[in-house]
Design a protein around this motif. Structure first.
Motif, mmCIF file in Angstrom:
data_model
loop_
_atom_site.group_PDB
_atom_site.id
_atom_site.type_symbol
_atom_site.label_atom_id
_atom_site.label_comp_id
_atom_site.label_asym_id
_atom_site.label_seq_id
_atom_site.Cartn_x
_atom_site.Cartn_y
_atom_site.Cartn_z
ATOM 1 N N ARG A 137 25.324 -13.131 -6.295
ATOM 2 C CA ARG A 137 26.415 -12.857 -5.364
ATOM 3 C C ARG A 137 27.201 -14.138 -5.105
ATOM 4 N NH1 ARG A 137 22.372 -9.280 -4.213
ATOM 5 N NH2 ARG A 137 22.956 -7.216 -3.410
ATOM 6 N N TRP A 138 28.341 -13.979 -4.429
ATOM 7 C CA TRP A 138 29.185 -15.137 -4.149
ATOM 8 C C TRP A 138 28.442 -16.171 -3.320
ATOM 9 C CZ3 TRP A 138 33.235 -15.955 0.083
ATOM 10 C CH2 TRP A 138 34.038 -17.066 -0.219
ATOM 11 N N ALA A 139 27.609 -15.690 -2.388
ATOM 12 C CA ALA A 139 26.838 -16.619 -1.554
ATOM 13 C C ALA A 139 25.921 -17.485 -2.416
ATOM 14 C CB ALA A 139 26.023 -15.839 -0.523
ATOM 15 N N ASP A 140 25.379 -16.905 -3.496
ATOM 16 C CA ASP A 140 24.526 -17.685 -4.394
ATOM 17 C C ASP A 140 25.331 -18.784 -5.085
ATOM 18 O OD1 ASP A 140 22.391 -15.963 -3.781
ATOM 19 O OD2 ASP A 140 23.015 -14.549 -5.336
ATOM 20 N N ALA A 141 26.564 -18.445 -5.483
ATOM 21 C CA ALA A 141 27.415 -19.443 -6.135
ATOM 22 C C ALA A 141 27.773 -20.564 -5.166
ATOM 23 C CB ALA A 141 28.688 -18.781 -6.668
ATOM 24 N N LEU A 142 28.022 -20.201 -3.902
ATOM 25 C CA LEU A 142 28.353 -21.221 -2.902
ATOM 26 C C LEU A 142 27.159 -22.136 -2.638
ATOM 27 C CD1 LEU A 142 30.397 -19.135 -0.293
ATOM 28 C CD2 LEU A 142 31.269 -20.684 -2.044
ATOM 29 N N GLY A 144 25.018 -22.961 -4.811
ATOM 30 C CA GLY A 144 24.733 -23.734 -6.004
ATOM 31 C C GLY A 144 25.676 -24.915 -6.134
ATOM 32 N N ASP A 145 26.680 -24.749 -7.006
ATOM 33 C CA ASP A 145 27.641 -25.827 -7.248
ATOM 34 C C ASP A 145 28.836 -25.788 -6.302
ATOM 35 O OD1 ASP A 145 26.055 -26.742 -9.282
ATOM 36 O OD2 ASP A 145 27.077 -25.558 -10.818
ATOM 37 N N GLY A 146 28.876 -24.794 -5.387
ATOM 38 C CA GLY A 146 29.984 -24.706 -4.442
ATOM 39 C C GLY A 146 31.136 -23.868 -4.972
ATOM 40 N N VAL A 147 32.209 -23.854 -4.197
ATOM 41 C CA VAL A 147 33.361 -23.000 -4.500
ATOM 42 C C VAL A 147 33.952 -23.312 -5.873
ATOM 43 C CG1 VAL A 147 35.700 -22.363 -3.781
ATOM 44 C CG2 VAL A 147 33.920 -22.719 -2.061
ATOM 45 N N PHE A 148 34.022 -24.589 -6.224
ATOM 46 C CA PHE A 148 34.670 -24.979 -7.469
ATOM 47 C C PHE A 148 33.673 -25.322 -8.577
ATOM 48 C CE2 PHE A 148 37.702 -25.996 -4.063
ATOM 49 C CZ PHE A 148 38.755 -25.182 -4.461
ATOM 50 N N GLY A 149 32.419 -24.890 -8.395
ATOM 51 C CA GLY A 149 31.452 -25.003 -9.476
ATOM 52 C C GLY A 149 31.738 -23.972 -10.545
ATOM 53 N N GLN A 150 30.960 -23.985 -11.616
ATOM 54 C CA GLN A 150 31.221 -23.062 -12.722
ATOM 55 C C GLN A 150 31.088 -21.610 -12.291
ATOM 56 O OE1 GLN A 150 28.508 -24.440 -15.790
ATOM 57 N NE2 GLN A 150 30.118 -25.657 -16.736
ATOM 58 N N GLY A 157 38.280 -16.494 -9.772
ATOM 59 C CA GLY A 157 39.111 -15.726 -10.706
ATOM 60 C C GLY A 157 39.165 -14.258 -10.338
ATOM 61 N N LEU A 158 38.007 -13.679 -9.949
ATOM 62 C CA LEU A 158 37.975 -12.276 -9.533
ATOM 63 C C LEU A 158 38.770 -12.074 -8.248
ATOM 64 C CD1 LEU A 158 34.261 -11.240 -10.213
ATOM 65 C CD2 LEU A 158 36.283 -10.667 -11.554
#
Length: 243
Positions: A137-142, A144-150, A157-158
């Protein structure tokens, strides 16, 4: 074998077919293709719903006459409106038919939210869209590497794509409301009167498409892909059917 196991195998096989073209993102491409197939299957229902909506709009003058005729008898007015719909073969519920696509969304949501399927490890969770796991989910991405991570950039983009589609839908909704109310069911109002709450609904309608952003942010990425693809399909479909 459960329906989840069957569908998981179907996604895996479709991803294998698409792998030469999409490589590590083949499963994501399979979900987009699956969504397009679902929407293609329900398109006849969407077309029927559009015909019903347009037909109901054409019936408004006759419904206005019935309101004037049965102004003091709401029950008789309701019966007369139903009889008019039956006479013209217009279903008041035809607009609900495309909602049959919702089970596919919940199926994807379950598959990419479960660690096991049919008692075995869920291999679908290993698939990605670029750097973002399809079960994440988006929370997982945040986290991890943050908003501008891979992974974060995949979600950005979505979000941009959804915002573009929502803006398109918003502009169309504003033009529709400016042209006049398309909603049917205002049988309780007299001519020249506005149905209670209709004004508020009209003001909120242009912004409702943006709620898709919330869905994309909180569901697994696989389900978000389904939502985004389906939303894009709906925008194009409605633009074609409601010209």
């Amino acid at each position: 074998m459960s329906v989840f196991s069957v569908f998981a195998r179907l996604v895996e096989q479709l991803a294998d077919l698409l792998q030469p073209l999409f490589h590590a993102s083949a499963a994501a491409a399979a979900i987009v293709l699956f969504t397009a197939l679902v929407r293609l299957l329900v398109h006849p229902l969407s077309r029927a719903a559009a015909r019903g909506q347009l037909a109901r709009v054409k019936l408004q003058p006759r419904i206005a006459e019935l309101r004037a005729k049965h102004a003091k008898d709401p029950k008789r007015l309701q019966q007369a409106v139903l009889e008019l719909h039956a006479e013209e073969r217009v279903s008041p519920l035809s607009g609900c038919l495309p909602m049959l696509q919702l089970p596919a969304f919940f199926l994807l949501y379950h598959l990419f939210s479960s660690s096991t399927i049919g008692g075995e490890n869920n291999g679908l969770l290993g698939h990605r869209l670029f750097a973002a796991p399809l079960g994440g989910r988006w929370a997982d991405a945040l986290g991890g590497d943050g908003v501008f991570g891979q992974a974060g950039l995949v979600y950005l983009g979505l979000f941009v794509l959804v915002a573009v589609i929502a803006t398109f839908n918003s502009l169309r909704a504003k033009r529709t409301m400016a042209a006049g109310p398309l909603a049917v069911g205002a049988v309780g109002a007299r001519d020249g009167e506005q149905v209670p709450g209709l004004g508020a609904v009209g003001k909120a309608m242009p912004f409702m498409s943006f709620f898709t952003l919330v869905t994309v942010a909180v569901v697994p990425l696989a389900a978000a892909l389904y939502v985004v693809t389906s939303t894009a399909w709906t925008a194009v479909e409605r633009a074609a059917l409601y010209r």
